[in-house]
Design a protein around this motif. Sequence first.
Motif, short mmCIF file in Angstrom:
data_model
loop_
_atom_site.label_atom_id
_atom_site.label_comp_id
_atom_site.label_asym_id
_atom_site.label_seq_id
_atom_site.Cartn_x
_atom_site.Cartn_y
_atom_site.Cartn_z
N PRO A 53 0.83 -1.21 0.00
CA PRO A 53 0.00 0.00 0.00
C PRO A 53 0.86 1.25 0.00
O PRO A 53 1.98 1.27 0.54
N THR A 55 0.67 5.78 0.20
CA THR A 55 -0.17 6.93 0.60
C THR A 55 0.16 8.18 -0.19
O THR A 55 -0.27 9.27 0.15
N TRP A 56 0.96 8.04 -1.26
CA TRP A 56 1.33 9.19 -2.08
C TRP A 56 0.93 8.93 -3.53
O TRP A 56 0.73 7.79 -3.95
N GLY A 177 2.75 3.98 6.69
CA GLY A 177 2.41 5.28 7.25
C GLY A 177 3.53 6.28 7.24
O GLY A 177 3.32 7.45 7.61
#
Length: 224
Positions: A53, A55-56, A177
Amino acid sequence: CSAWTALHLRDGSAERLGQAIGGPAVGLIGKIKTAPAHEIRVAGRRVTLPPRPITWTAEEAEALAQRIAATTVPFQGEIVPDDCPMCMSAQRYPDTYLLSGARHEARFARHHPAGVPADLTVARIGDLVLAANPGELFTELGMAIKAGSPLRTFVMSITNNWIGYIPTRDAAEAVLGLPLEEFINPVKYRQHYGATITTEVGPAAGEMVVAETLAMIEEVQAGS
């Protein structure tokens, strides 16, 4: 890999490394004892591993790469000076790794996979099992396969393909994260190297490989 980097493979060290490995191997040939042919059973399956995964976005990673490139010598690939052991290149030249990491993440984000296909193969020869996978499996995962197998088992990585590292859940979750700037930092998170830009799979992937491999070992053992 550590022996490879320690010798740097220059000044004749490639030949010395070959002799160091090949010499004992040749010496063992005369000691090999053959036995009657054993039954060979093979099982294989393709599994789809969950992707790592992120997040950017690709645009954010590209913008970071541009900022790093503005103050960094242009990246020309994995070129390590003679005075720097390969295993220390990230520590000695972190800006180059930051730039390549940002560019990698831009590509990964732009073409983020829905899943990562992995071909697993298990072959039994008598009481010996060869368990193959297409990633660079973390040692703990390979040991879990060996511990869970009822037969003498050898784990083989980077077979049939190469999909990057397959990390343990702990290693993969340790970097979830993190902001992009820290995720690609080759010094601060060197201990999690195999769980950052060098892998495409998520935290559950390693456990899936172990479980599927052990299931196939049971399958080939059933013919005993």
